[in-house]
Design an enzyme around this catalytic site. Structure first.
Site, PDB file in Angstrom:
ATOM      1  N   ARG A  90       0.945  -1.616  -0.008  1.00 54.84           N
ATOM      2  CA  ARG A  90       0.142   0.206  -0.515  1.00 54.84           C
ATOM      3  C   ARG A  90       0.802   1.525  -0.229  1.00 54.84           C
ATOM      4  NH1 ARG A  90      -2.251  -3.752   2.958  1.00 54.84           N
ATOM      5  NH2 ARG A  90      -4.494  -4.110   1.908  1.00 54.84           N
ATOM      6  N   HIS A 115      -1.272  -1.905  -4.223  1.00 54.19           N
ATOM      7  CA  HIS A 115      -0.681  -3.578  -5.637  1.00 54.19           C
ATOM      8  C   HIS A 115      -0.112  -2.516  -6.821  1.00 54.19           C
ATOM      9  CE1 HIS A 115       0.161  -6.067  -2.701  1.00 54.19           C
ATOM     10  NE2 HIS A 115      -1.514  -7.453  -2.648  1.00 54.19           N
ATOM     11  N   HIS A 186       2.750 -12.234  -5.204  1.00 56.45           N
ATOM     12  CA  HIS A 186       1.786 -12.916  -4.178  1.00 56.45           C
ATOM     13  C   HIS A 186       1.021 -14.083  -4.544  1.00 56.45           C
ATOM     14  CE1 HIS A 186      -1.580 -11.951  -1.714  1.00 56.45           C
ATOM     15  NE2 HIS A 186      -1.163 -10.311  -1.915  1.00 56.45           N
ATOM     16  N   ASP A 260      -1.815  -9.708   8.530  1.00 56.93           N
ATOM     17  CA  ASP A 260      -1.508  -8.446   6.498  1.00 56.93           C
ATOM     18  C   ASP A 260      -0.459  -7.439   7.523  1.00 56.93           C
ATOM     19  OD1 ASP A 260      -1.763  -7.876   4.251  1.00 56.93           O
ATOM     20  OD2 ASP A 260      -3.636  -7.113   4.218  1.00 56.93           O
ATOM     21  N   GLU A 325       4.520 -12.388   1.347  1.00 51.49           N
ATOM     22  CA  GLU A 325       4.882 -11.385  -0.486  1.00 51.49           C
ATOM     23  C   GLU A 325       6.685 -10.574   0.264  1.00 51.49           C
ATOM     24  OE1 GLU A 325       2.050  -9.109  -0.593  1.00 51.49           O
ATOM     25  OE2 GLU A 325       0.706 -10.753   1.209  1.00 51.49           O
TER      26      GLU A 325
END
Length: 361
Positions: A90, A115, A186, A260, A325
């Site tokens: 982000r 992304h 990803h 996350d 990631e």
């Protein structure tokens, strides 16, 4: 390419054949000496299958994907196991400044840019060159101001599938003007194998080589702090089940709706290839180790999947995959104390990330 039908994953080249913006999409299969396979398409560089054995020798697909191009293009999860660029993760409010100028990006994740935007690298047809049975190179040139980013960026991504069941992803990029770059892959990994439904991954045992992580605000943007994992649900310095603390009464868990978050990897030298993470799936014994040159790894526990359909009738529900990631930190263009993501015309962007599959006896 058009005749690929005989592969472990049951993918059919004809189901990926399509011309998009004058470029041909196709299916590519990498096969190693053990006969294990990786299926890839040049649409978004998406991983379609990774066929590896469990402790009893049973082969299954351990990455979530689709079995035809239309489903991939229209996936409810647009980033499902794709390449991500120009900027993984982000950027706050879709804005950053470079050389005194403000650049405006798409806002596609709450109030933020995510992304690379809706038409980022995940939604582009890459030029594909299969070098041999175990290697493919994808190339894409992102035009000046594509998705709002400065500079023309030429990116090459090489996938190598080794005889040790390592998927090596090498990135190389050049720009003609100062820009920002933060590539990642990803992969949505389901070491338990895909199913209808795909079982959740909460019992899988994860270790992350990080003493620090980046806390986020309620819109998933890093606050700028770098906090110790010790004594928090984010402590994976010793292996533990993903589900152990995923519902903890913790502000950070709530902000991410699970995991996350970007973890700050232990490094002696910036840019060295080091161990990042390990996952063990206890039921079948499959393992995956992650190594990367990047300073961080975003650990995502697949918090938003709703049971949408994927390859060969499999369905993908909440927590059915784990993502690691490898990347620079989120919102780095707006956080000067984070490692820089600026790429200049006299430099080459490079990254190597390795996903190594094995078994625990």
């Amino acid at each position: 390419m058009d005749t690929i039908t005989n592969n472990l994953s049951g993918l059919n080249a004809a189901d990926f054949k399509k011309i998009i913006n004058g470029k041909e999409v196709g299916l590519y299969i990498l096969k190693n000496a053990a006969g294990n396979e990786v299926g890839i398409t040049n649409y978004g560089g998406a991983l379609l299958s990774i066929m590896v054995p469990d402790r009893d020798g049973n082969i299954a697909n351990v990455v979530q994907g689709h079995d035809n191009i239309e489903s991939l293009i229209n996936s409810p999860e647009p980033f499902l196991s794709t390449l991500i660029g120009r900027y993984g993760n982000r950027i706050a409010k879709g804005k950053f400044r470079l050389n005194g100028k403000e650049y405006i990006l798409a806002v596609n994740n709450g109030p933020n840019h995510l992304h690379g935007g809706p038409t980022g690298f995940h939604a582009r047809v890459w030029d594909a060159e299969q070098i041999n049975e175990q290697t493919i190179v994808l190339r894409y040139t992102s035009s000046y101001y594509e998705e709002g980013f400065p500079g023309e960026l030429s990116m090459a991504v090489r996938y190598t599938w080794t005889d040790d069941n390592e998927l090596i992803i090498d990135y190389s990029g050049k720009t003609n003007k100062k820009t920002v770059v933060n590539m990642t892959s990803h992969g949505f990994f389901s070491l338990q194998g895909l199913g209808t439904p795909t079982p959740d991954a909460l019992g899988q045992i994860v270790e992350i080589n990080a003493d620090f992580y980046l806390p986020i605000d309620e819109t998933s943007i890093p606050t700028g702090e770098i906090l110790k994992v010790k004594g928090t649900p984010f402590d994976f310095t010793a292996p533990k089940a993903v589900g152990k603390d995923i519902n903890a009464d913790d502000e950070q868990i709530k902000n991410g709706t699970g995991y996350d978050h970007c973890f700050v990897l232990k490094k002696n030298e910036p840019g060295e290839l080091t161990f990042a993470a390990r996952v063990v799936e206890p039921k079948h014994g499959r393992t995956m180790e992650v190594y990367t040159t990047e300073p961080g790894v975003q650990f995502y526990s697949d918090n938003w999947a709703d049971g949408f359909p994927g390859s060969h009738g499999a369905t993908f529900g909440k927590h059915s995959a784990l993502c690691f990631e490898a990347q620079h930190f989120p919102d780095s263009p707006n956080k000067p104390h984070f490692p820089t993501v600026v790429l200049r015309p006299d430099e080459t962007y490079t990254q190597r990330t390795v996903y190594k599959f094995g078994t625990d006896k």
